[in-house]
Design an enzyme around this catalytic site. Structure first.
Site, PDB file in Angstrom:
ATOM      1  N   GLY A  93       0.820  -1.220   0.000  1.00  0.00           N
ATOM      2  CA  GLY A  93       0.000   0.000   0.000  1.00  0.00           C
ATOM      3  C   GLY A  93       0.846   1.259   0.000  1.00  0.00           C
ATOM      4  O   GLY A  93       2.076   1.214  -0.172  1.00  0.00           O
TER       5      GLY A  93
ATOM      6  N   ASN B   6       1.399  -2.696   9.750  1.00  0.00           N
ATOM      7  CA  ASN B   6       0.959  -1.497   9.023  1.00  0.00           C
ATOM      8  C   ASN B   6      -0.379  -1.692   8.310  1.00  0.00           C
ATOM      9  O   ASN B   6      -1.084  -0.713   8.068  1.00  0.00           O
ATOM     10  CB  ASN B   6       2.054  -1.123   8.003  1.00  0.00           C
ATOM     11  CG  ASN B   6       1.569  -0.156   6.949  1.00  0.00           C
ATOM     12  OD1 ASN B   6       1.332   1.012   7.213  1.00  0.00           O
ATOM     13  ND2 ASN B   6       1.386  -0.656   5.718  1.00  0.00           N
TER      14      ASN B   6
ATOM     15  N   ILE C 164      -7.494  -1.003   7.218  1.00  0.00           N
ATOM     16  CA  ILE C 164      -8.583  -0.666   6.305  1.00  0.00           C
ATOM     17  C   ILE C 164      -9.546   0.306   6.989  1.00  0.00           C
ATOM     18  O   ILE C 164      -9.515   0.455   8.211  1.00  0.00           O
ATOM     19  CB  ILE C 164      -9.382  -1.924   5.857  1.00  0.00           C
ATOM     20  CG1 ILE C 164      -9.970  -2.641   7.081  1.00  0.00           C
ATOM     21  CG2 ILE C 164      -8.508  -2.848   5.031  1.00  0.00           C
ATOM     22  CD1 ILE C 164     -10.985  -3.726   6.742  1.00  0.00           C
ATOM     23  N   THR C 165     -10.381   0.939   6.192  1.00  0.00           N
ATOM     24  CA  THR C 165     -11.503   1.718   6.738  1.00  0.00           C
ATOM     25  C   THR C 165     -12.807   1.181   6.146  1.00  0.00           C
ATOM     26  O   THR C 165     -12.825   0.721   4.995  1.00  0.00           O
ATOM     27  CB  THR C 165     -11.385   3.219   6.399  1.00  0.00           C
ATOM     28  OG1 THR C 165     -11.208   3.359   4.998  1.00  0.00           O
ATOM     29  CG2 THR C 165     -10.225   3.869   7.132  1.00  0.00           C
TER      30      THR C 165
ATOM     31  N   GLN D 296     -12.781  10.579  14.944  1.00  0.00           N
ATOM     32  CA  GLN D 296     -13.143  11.156  13.648  1.00  0.00           C
ATOM     33  C   GLN D 296     -14.586  10.790  13.298  1.00  0.00           C
ATOM     34  O   GLN D 296     -15.030   9.669  13.567  1.00  0.00           O
ATOM     35  CB  GLN D 296     -12.185  10.654  12.560  1.00  0.00           C
ATOM     36  CG  GLN D 296     -12.368  11.279  11.194  1.00  0.00           C
ATOM     37  CD  GLN D 296     -12.257  12.788  11.218  1.00  0.00           C
ATOM     38  OE1 GLN D 296     -13.266  13.466  11.371  1.00  0.00           O
ATOM     39  NE2 GLN D 296     -11.043  13.327  11.090  1.00  0.00           N
TER      40      GLN D 296
ATOM     41  N   TYR E  31     -12.958   2.469  13.296  1.00  0.00           N
ATOM     42  CA  TYR E  31     -11.530   2.761  13.077  1.00  0.00           C
ATOM     43  C   TYR E  31     -10.910   3.428  14.301  1.00  0.00           C
ATOM     44  O   TYR E  31      -9.762   3.185  14.641  1.00  0.00           O
ATOM     45  CB  TYR E  31     -11.422   3.677  11.862  1.00  0.00           C
ATOM     46  CG  TYR E  31     -10.033   3.965  11.351  1.00  0.00           C
ATOM     47  CD1 TYR E  31      -9.346   3.041  10.556  1.00  0.00           C
ATOM     48  CD2 TYR E  31      -9.414   5.176  11.619  1.00  0.00           C
ATOM     49  CE1 TYR E  31      -8.091   3.322  10.061  1.00  0.00           C
ATOM     50  CE2 TYR E  31      -8.154   5.466  11.131  1.00  0.00           C
ATOM     51  CZ  TYR E  31      -7.492   4.542  10.356  1.00  0.00           C
ATOM     52  OH  TYR E  31      -6.249   4.834   9.869  1.00  0.00           O
TER      53      TYR E  31
HETATM   54  N1  LIG Z   1      -3.493   7.000   4.499  1.00  0.00           N
HETATM   55  C1  LIG Z   1      -3.644   7.767   5.582  1.00  0.00           C
HETATM   56  O1  LIG Z   1      -3.950   8.980   5.481  1.00  0.00           O
HETATM   57  C2  LIG Z   1      -3.391   7.203   6.946  1.00  0.00           C
HETATM   58  C3  LIG Z   1      -3.364   8.058   8.033  1.00  0.00           C
HETATM   59  C4  LIG Z   1      -3.110   7.549   9.300  1.00  0.00           C
HETATM   60  C5  LIG Z   1      -2.900   6.192   9.479  1.00  0.00           C
HETATM   61  N2  LIG Z   1      -2.957   5.365   8.405  1.00  0.00           N
HETATM   62  C6  LIG Z   1      -2.720   3.934   8.657  1.00  0.00           C
HETATM   63  O2  LIG Z   1      -1.534   3.571   7.963  1.00  0.00           O
HETATM   64  C7  LIG Z   1      -1.657   2.226   7.501  1.00  0.00           C
HETATM   65  C8  LIG Z   1      -1.411   2.178   5.997  1.00  0.00           C
HETATM   66  O3  LIG Z   1      -2.329   3.038   5.354  1.00  0.00           O
HETATM   67  P1  LIG Z   1      -2.309   3.283   3.772  1.00  0.00           P
HETATM   68  O4  LIG Z   1      -3.061   4.532   3.505  1.00  0.00           O
HETATM   69  O5  LIG Z   1      -0.919   3.123   3.264  1.00  0.00           O
HETATM   70  O6  LIG Z   1      -3.218   2.048   3.290  1.00  0.00           O
HETATM   71  P2  LIG Z   1      -3.444   1.475   1.818  1.00  0.00           P
HETATM   72  O7  LIG Z   1      -2.655   2.241   0.811  1.00  0.00           O
HETATM   73  O8  LIG Z   1      -4.918   1.344   1.631  1.00  0.00           O
HETATM   74  O9  LIG Z   1      -2.803   0.013   1.927  1.00  0.00           O
HETATM   75  C9  LIG Z   1      -3.344  -0.938   2.788  1.00  0.00           C
HETATM   76  C10 LIG Z   1      -2.486  -2.183   2.697  1.00  0.00           C
HETATM   77  O10 LIG Z   1      -2.995  -3.161   3.617  1.00  0.00           O
HETATM   78  C11 LIG Z   1      -3.182  -4.393   2.922  1.00  0.00           C
HETATM   79  N3  LIG Z   1      -4.248  -5.137   3.578  1.00  0.00           N
HETATM   80  C12 LIG Z   1      -5.568  -4.792   3.704  1.00  0.00           C
HETATM   81  N4  LIG Z   1      -6.227  -5.746   4.354  1.00  0.00           N
HETATM   82  C13 LIG Z   1      -5.306  -6.712   4.663  1.00  0.00           C
HETATM   83  C14 LIG Z   1      -5.385  -7.956   5.323  1.00  0.00           C
HETATM   84  N5  LIG Z   1      -6.541  -8.443   5.846  1.00  0.00           N
HETATM   85  N6  LIG Z   1      -4.255  -8.712   5.432  1.00  0.00           N
HETATM   86  C15 LIG Z   1      -3.079  -8.259   4.930  1.00  0.00           C
HETATM   87  N7  LIG Z   1      -2.955  -7.085   4.285  1.00  0.00           N
HETATM   88  C16 LIG Z   1      -4.057  -6.326   4.162  1.00  0.00           C
HETATM   89  C17 LIG Z   1      -3.487  -3.977   1.473  1.00  0.00           C
HETATM   90  O11 LIG Z   1      -3.199  -4.995   0.531  1.00  0.00           O
HETATM   91  P3  LIG Z   1      -4.323  -6.063   0.019  1.00  0.00           P
HETATM   92  O12 LIG Z   1      -5.546  -5.256  -0.289  1.00  0.00           O
HETATM   93  O13 LIG Z   1      -3.708  -6.720  -1.141  1.00  0.00           O
HETATM   94  O14 LIG Z   1      -4.515  -7.008   1.159  1.00  0.00           O
HETATM   95  C18 LIG Z   1      -2.502  -2.821   1.312  1.00  0.00           C
HETATM   96  O15 LIG Z   1      -1.212  -3.333   1.035  1.00  0.00           O
HETATM   97  C19 LIG Z   1      -3.049   1.739   7.910  1.00  0.00           C
HETATM   98  O16 LIG Z   1      -2.944   1.020   9.110  1.00  0.00           O
HETATM   99  C20 LIG Z   1      -3.832   3.035   8.115  1.00  0.00           C
HETATM  100  O17 LIG Z   1      -4.857   2.861   9.042  1.00  0.00           O
HETATM  101  C21 LIG Z   1      -3.190   5.846   7.165  1.00  0.00           C
END
Ligand SMILES: NC(=O)c1ccc[n+]([C@@H]2O[C@H](COP(=O)([O-])OP(=O)(O)OC[C@H]3O[C@@H](n4cnc5c(N)ncnc54)[C@H](OP(=O)(O)O)[C@@H]3O)[C@@H](O)[C@H]2O)c1
Length: 160
Positions: free
Chosen positions: A13, A87, A90-91, A146, A152
């Site tokens: 991701g 890391n 999902i949302t 939020q 979440y």
């Molecule tokens: N983006 C933001 O603004 C933000 C802000 C604060 C915190 N975060 C946190 O940072 C982390 C990463 O966020 P991101 O935005 O980089 O997310 P992202 O781009 O949506 O990527 C999510 C990753 O998690 C994997 N995933 C989802 N369900 C899974 C499962 N059951 N088992 C294994 N892998 C799984 C997905 O791959 P597959 O779909 O192939 O499984 C993907 O590689 C998350 O924990 C999120 O809550 C994000």
């Protein structure tokens, strides 16, 4: 000395890719764990074009047995896991009034159960090596809450 093994859940991701790259730049052999292996293969190829050589493995972090099997496979084929970055996340947003049990449960399973599942699956490796690091990625929304994210943020919801 062979490189230490780092596993990044959700490595394919957005934030995961940056973490994988940094760990690779710092000299670790990096494994990205995720569920969609078609997506993982395309990611791996595009990362290769950018100069990175990552291993991908299918693990559903919300599933205890999948974590056990995936981490066992990594340890047997590459070596003991020294670094775990929890890391994957999902949302499934929606106001609590309309939120379904599935929306609640999917998020808790993937974002919270995963931390236990993966840490438990890597712990024996780390104890045997007398070295290990576990990093959990969270969100500012987990601290301040939020709108529409009761699942979440774990229990905080407001409407303005
Ligand atoms: N983006 C933001 O603004 C933000 C802000 C604060 C915190 N975060 C946190 O940072 C982390 C990463 O966020 P991101 O935005 O980089 O997310 P992202 O781009 O949506 O990527 C999510 C990753 O998690 C994997 N995933 C989802 N369900 C899974 C499962 N059951 N088992 C294994 N892998 C799984 C997905 O791959 P597959 O779909 O192939 O499984 C993907 O590689 C998350 O924990 C999120 O809550 C994000």
């Amino acid at each position: 000395m062979s490189k230490k093994i780092a596993v990044v859940t959700g490595g394919t991701g957005g934030i995961g890719t940056a973490i994988c790259r940094r760990l690779s730049d710092d000299g670790y052999s990096v494994v990205a764990a995720s569920t969609n292996q078609e997506k993982a293969q395309a990611w791996k190829e595009s990362e290769k074009a950018a100069g990175y050589d990552f291993v991908t493995v299918k693990i559903d972090v919300g599933d205890f047995d999948s974590c056990q099997e995936g981490c066992k496979h990594i340890a047997e084929t590459m070596g003991p896991i020294a670094i775990l970055v929890n890391n994957a996340g999902i949302t499934r947003d929606g106001f609590m009034k309309k939120m379904s049990w599935d929306q609640w449960h999917q998020v808790l399973q993937t974002n919270l159960d995963s931390v236990f599942n993966m840490s438990k699956a890597c712990l024996d490796n780390m104890l045997e090596m007398k070295f290990g690091r576990i990093v959990n990625i969270s969100s500012i929304n987990g601290q301040k809450g939020q709108m529409g994210q009761t699942n979440y943020c774990n229990g905080y919801d407001y409407e303005d």
